[in-house]
Write a protein that holds these residues in place. Structure first.
Motif, PDB file in Angstrom:
ATOM      1  N   SER A  42      33.532  42.886  45.375  1.00 55.81           N
ATOM      2  CA  SER A  42      32.344  42.437  44.645  1.00 55.81           C
ATOM      3  C   SER A  42      32.225  40.923  44.617  1.00 55.81           C
ATOM      4  O   SER A  42      31.207  40.379  44.181  1.00 55.81           O
ATOM      5  CB  SER A  42      32.405  42.952  43.204  1.00 55.81           C
ATOM      6  OG  SER A  42      33.614  42.495  42.614  1.00 55.81           O
ATOM      7  N   ARG A  76      28.362  31.049  45.476  1.00 57.85           N
ATOM      8  CA  ARG A  76      28.541  29.584  45.469  1.00 57.85           C
ATOM      9  C   ARG A  76      27.231  28.893  45.846  1.00 57.85           C
ATOM     10  O   ARG A  76      26.871  27.879  45.249  1.00 57.85           O
ATOM     11  CB  ARG A  76      29.654  29.165  46.434  1.00 57.85           C
ATOM     12  CG  ARG A  76      31.023  29.601  45.980  1.00 57.85           C
ATOM     13  CD  ARG A  76      32.117  28.892  46.729  1.00 57.85           C
ATOM     14  NE  ARG A  76      32.279  27.541  46.210  1.00 57.85           N
ATOM     15  CZ  ARG A  76      33.288  26.736  46.528  1.00 57.85           C
ATOM     16  NH1 ARG A  76      34.214  27.130  47.359  1.00 57.85           N
ATOM     17  NH2 ARG A  76      33.372  25.530  46.011  1.00 57.85           N
ATOM     18  N   ARG A 129      36.343  46.437  40.093  1.00 56.18           N
ATOM     19  CA  ARG A 129      36.540  47.061  38.783  1.00 56.18           C
ATOM     20  C   ARG A 129      35.250  47.507  38.128  1.00 56.18           C
ATOM     21  O   ARG A 129      35.293  48.134  37.077  1.00 56.18           O
ATOM     22  CB  ARG A 129      37.275  46.077  37.862  1.00 56.18           C
ATOM     23  CG  ARG A 129      38.658  45.709  38.364  1.00 56.18           C
ATOM     24  CD  ARG A 129      39.269  44.595  37.552  1.00 56.18           C
ATOM     25  NE  ARG A 129      38.475  43.378  37.651  1.00 56.18           N
ATOM     26  CZ  ARG A 129      38.724  42.253  36.997  1.00 56.18           C
ATOM     27  NH1 ARG A 129      39.765  42.194  36.187  1.00 56.18           N
ATOM     28  NH2 ARG A 129      37.959  41.198  37.143  1.00 56.18           N
ATOM     29  N   ILE A 167      40.899  38.734  45.495  1.00 54.59           N
ATOM     30  CA  ILE A 167      40.614  38.767  44.056  1.00 54.59           C
ATOM     31  C   ILE A 167      40.923  37.412  43.419  1.00 54.59           C
ATOM     32  O   ILE A 167      41.646  36.594  43.971  1.00 54.59           O
ATOM     33  CB  ILE A 167      41.422  39.878  43.340  1.00 54.59           C
ATOM     34  CG1 ILE A 167      42.928  39.636  43.483  1.00 54.59           C
ATOM     35  CG2 ILE A 167      41.055  41.241  43.890  1.00 54.59           C
ATOM     36  CD1 ILE A 167      43.785  40.627  42.696  1.00 54.59           C
ATOM     37  N   ILE A 205      33.459  36.166  48.677  1.00 52.27           N
ATOM     38  CA  ILE A 205      34.157  36.365  49.946  1.00 52.27           C
ATOM     39  C   ILE A 205      34.284  37.850  50.234  1.00 52.27           C
ATOM     40  O   ILE A 205      34.087  38.294  51.373  1.00 52.27           O
ATOM     41  CB  ILE A 205      35.540  35.680  49.921  1.00 52.27           C
ATOM     42  CG1 ILE A 205      35.350  34.154  49.886  1.00 52.27           C
ATOM     43  CG2 ILE A 205      36.369  36.086  51.134  1.00 52.27           C
ATOM     44  CD1 ILE A 205      36.638  33.353  49.836  1.00 52.27           C
ATOM     45  N   ARG A 249      28.666  45.949  39.892  1.00 50.32           N
ATOM     46  CA  ARG A 249      28.912  44.875  40.870  1.00 50.32           C
ATOM     47  C   ARG A 249      29.128  45.456  42.267  1.00 50.32           C
ATOM     48  O   ARG A 249      28.710  44.873  43.262  1.00 50.32           O
ATOM     49  CB  ARG A 249      30.114  44.026  40.438  1.00 50.32           C
ATOM     50  CG  ARG A 249      29.801  43.097  39.269  1.00 50.32           C
ATOM     51  CD  ARG A 249      30.831  41.987  39.133  1.00 50.32           C
ATOM     52  NE  ARG A 249      32.121  42.422  38.651  1.00 50.32           N
ATOM     53  CZ  ARG A 249      32.439  42.580  37.361  1.00 50.32           C
ATOM     54  NH1 ARG A 249      31.544  42.332  36.435  1.00 50.32           N
ATOM     55  NH2 ARG A 249      33.647  42.967  37.007  1.00 50.32           N
TER      56      ARG A 249
HETATM   57  N1  LIG Z   1      35.218  30.920  47.567  1.00 52.22           N
HETATM   58  C1  LIG Z   1      35.957  29.928  48.018  1.00 52.22           C
HETATM   59  O1  LIG Z   1      35.438  28.902  48.490  1.00 52.22           O
HETATM   60  C2  LIG Z   1      37.466  30.020  47.985  1.00 52.22           C
HETATM   61  C3  LIG Z   1      38.212  28.907  48.375  1.00 52.22           C
HETATM   62  C4  LIG Z   1      39.591  28.993  48.364  1.00 52.22           C
HETATM   63  C5  LIG Z   1      40.212  30.193  48.013  1.00 52.22           C
HETATM   64  N2  LIG Z   1      39.465  31.264  47.639  1.00 52.22           N
HETATM   65  C6  LIG Z   1      40.173  32.515  47.311  1.00 52.22           C
HETATM   66  O2  LIG Z   1      39.460  33.646  47.750  1.00 52.22           O
HETATM   67  C7  LIG Z   1      39.563  34.727  46.825  1.00 52.22           C
HETATM   68  C8  LIG Z   1      38.170  35.254  46.511  1.00 52.22           C
HETATM   69  O3  LIG Z   1      37.294  34.197  46.155  1.00 52.22           O
HETATM   70  P1  LIG Z   1      35.747  34.430  45.830  1.00 52.22           P
HETATM   71  O4  LIG Z   1      35.062  33.141  45.971  1.00 52.22           O
HETATM   72  O5  LIG Z   1      35.248  35.614  46.570  1.00 52.22           O
HETATM   73  O6  LIG Z   1      35.841  34.795  44.277  1.00 52.22           O
HETATM   74  P2  LIG Z   1      34.801  35.610  43.362  1.00 52.22           P
HETATM   75  O7  LIG Z   1      33.438  35.561  43.935  1.00 52.22           O
HETATM   76  O8  LIG Z   1      35.011  35.128  41.975  1.00 52.22           O
HETATM   77  O9  LIG Z   1      35.304  37.116  43.487  1.00 52.22           O
HETATM   78  C9  LIG Z   1      36.585  37.498  43.142  1.00 52.22           C
HETATM   79  C10 LIG Z   1      36.613  38.979  42.765  1.00 52.22           C
HETATM   80  O10 LIG Z   1      37.920  39.238  42.261  1.00 52.22           O
HETATM   81  C11 LIG Z   1      37.848  40.261  41.271  1.00 52.22           C
HETATM   82  N3  LIG Z   1      38.776  39.894  40.195  1.00 52.22           N
HETATM   83  C12 LIG Z   1      38.724  38.816  39.381  1.00 52.22           C
HETATM   84  N4  LIG Z   1      39.745  38.814  38.534  1.00 52.22           N
HETATM   85  C13 LIG Z   1      40.473  39.935  38.812  1.00 52.22           C
HETATM   86  C14 LIG Z   1      41.647  40.527  38.261  1.00 52.22           C
HETATM   87  N5  LIG Z   1      42.321  39.940  37.247  1.00 52.22           N
HETATM   88  N6  LIG Z   1      42.090  41.663  38.799  1.00 52.22           N
HETATM   89  C15 LIG Z   1      41.443  42.257  39.809  1.00 52.22           C
HETATM   90  N7  LIG Z   1      40.311  41.770  40.370  1.00 52.22           N
HETATM   91  C16 LIG Z   1      39.848  40.620  39.875  1.00 52.22           C
HETATM   92  C17 LIG Z   1      36.397  40.315  40.780  1.00 52.22           C
HETATM   93  O11 LIG Z   1      35.930  41.613  41.032  1.00 52.22           O
HETATM   94  P3  LIG Z   1      35.611  42.687  39.865  1.00 52.22           P
HETATM   95  O12 LIG Z   1      35.648  41.969  38.556  1.00 52.22           O
HETATM   96  O13 LIG Z   1      34.255  43.204  40.228  1.00 52.22           O
HETATM   97  O14 LIG Z   1      36.690  43.692  40.021  1.00 52.22           O
HETATM   98  C18 LIG Z   1      35.645  39.334  41.671  1.00 52.22           C
HETATM   99  O15 LIG Z   1      34.468  39.889  42.227  1.00 52.22           O
HETATM  100  C19 LIG Z   1      40.328  34.186  45.628  1.00 52.22           C
HETATM  101  O16 LIG Z   1      41.666  34.622  45.694  1.00 52.22           O
HETATM  102  C20 LIG Z   1      40.325  32.702  45.828  1.00 52.22           C
HETATM  103  O17 LIG Z   1      41.607  32.189  45.527  1.00 52.22           O
HETATM  104  C21 LIG Z   1      38.110  31.199  47.613  1.00 52.22           C
END
Ligand SMILES: NC(=O)c1ccc[n+]([C@@H]2O[C@H](COP(=O)([O-])OP(=O)(O)OC[C@H]3O[C@@H](n4cnc5c(N)ncnc54)[C@H](OP(=O)(O)O)[C@@H]3O)[C@@H](O)[C@H]2O)c1
Length: 251
Positions: free
Chosen positions: A21, A200, A44, A97, A24, A48
């Motif tokens: 959801s 973003r 979860r 996540i 990424i 979403r």
């Molecule tokens: N976006 C970037 O530019 C960027 C850059 C560097 C690293 N990252 C890494 O890429 C990963 C994903 O980033 P993103 O930008 O896609 O983040 P995001 O849009 O915030 O999505 C993360 C997802 O993780 C799930 N989540 C959050 N807390 C959780 C928990 N405690 N347990 C289980 N699921 C959980 C949520 O799904 P639900 O609540 O729907 O389950 C949420 O949709 C992260 O690990 C981050 O460190 C991202």
């Protein structure tokens, strides 16, 4: 990417996307579907996940399933049971996540215990539990793809817990790789720079220099398929479009 004669690289393979959801995660889901996978998009929250379906369903030769589940639940055995009963072993899994909240936080000296606990729970404990639950569900010839951010490698003033949890996540993956010692699925730790995602961009954080979530999904799909020049590299840095893939810290 494929000539029209070749089957899609992930045809017949089932890939779990945990955090589907997210910004990424939805791009990963779409990229894997385009490469022919059966994708189990896990998160979860049903609402979403419906947004992921709206975005990606019907967009590939692959097939999409959505699965409401918390892969970071403390009862990893129950998570495994539920996923195995429905899908059997996976050929690949992507762990995407995390919850960083607002990008800039207080400095270290002004960070409260509450913020510390929340960051560790969502960005480190969750990854530990997700790895514990999901890794045994991947076929020995399959692949696990995990994401950390480049703040693992550099000072990150104002968001020190983001950097600290990224460094710890990266360390977890590298130790897991060593513990598996070639006996389990291939593991890939992708240390990424900022990624172009729909959430973003909606907040005004966007740049054509950044890799898109979809491009990251295509890269992950090639790794799961064991294809391309990076399939034997467990640690990869993908900072932006211009710098490509590195296997040592590109400082
Ligand atoms: N976006 C970037 O530019 C960027 C850059 C560097 C690293 N990252 C890494 O890429 C990963 C994903 O980033 P993103 O930008 O896609 O983040 P995001 O849009 O915030 O999505 C993360 C997802 O993780 C799930 N989540 C959050 N807390 C959780 C928990 N405690 N347990 C289980 N699921 C959980 C949520 O799904 P639900 O609540 O729907 O389950 C949420 O949709 C992260 O690990 C981050 O460190 C991202």
């Amino acid at each position: 990417m494929n000539s029209t004669q070749e089957p899609p690289p992930l045809e017949g393979r089932t890939v779990l996307v945990a955090g589907a959801s997210g910004g990424i995660g939805e791009g990963m889901t779409l990229g894997l579907l385009q490469q022919g996978a059966v994708v189990v998009a896990a998160g979860r929250d049903a609402a979403r996940l419906r947004r992921v379906s709206d975005y990606a369903d019907g967009c590939g030769p692959g097939t999409l399933h959505t699965q409401v589940i918390d892969v970071a639940d403390s009862d990893s055995a129950a998570v495994r049971r539920e996923l195995t009963e429905r899908y059997g072993l996976f050929d690949g899994a992507v762990i995407s996540i995390g919850n960083w909240g607002p990008p800039r936080r207080a400095g270290i000296l002004d960070t409260t215990d509450e913020v510390w606990d929340e960051m560790i729970a969502d960005n480190l404990t969750s990854h530990f539990r997700a790895l514990r639950a999901v890794t045994p569900l991947i076929a020995p010839n399959g692949a696990l793809v995990h994401l950390s951010g480049f703040s693992a490698e550099i000072p990150y003033p104002g968001a020190a817990l983001v950097g600290a949890t990224n460094a710890a996540k990266k360390s977890l993956l590298r130790s897991l790789t060593a513990e598996l010692d070639g006996q389990g699925p291939r593991t890939y730790e992708l240390v990424i720079g900022p990624i172009r995602t729909r959430p973003r961009a909606a907040l005004g954080a966007d740049s054509p220099a950044w890799l898109t979530a979809l491009e990251l999904g295509h890269h992950a799909g090639r790794l799961v398929a064991g294809l391309g020049p990076w399939a034997d590299e467990p640690l990869q840095y993908l900072l932006d479009r211009a710098s490509g893939v590195h296997t040592t810290v590109p400082l």
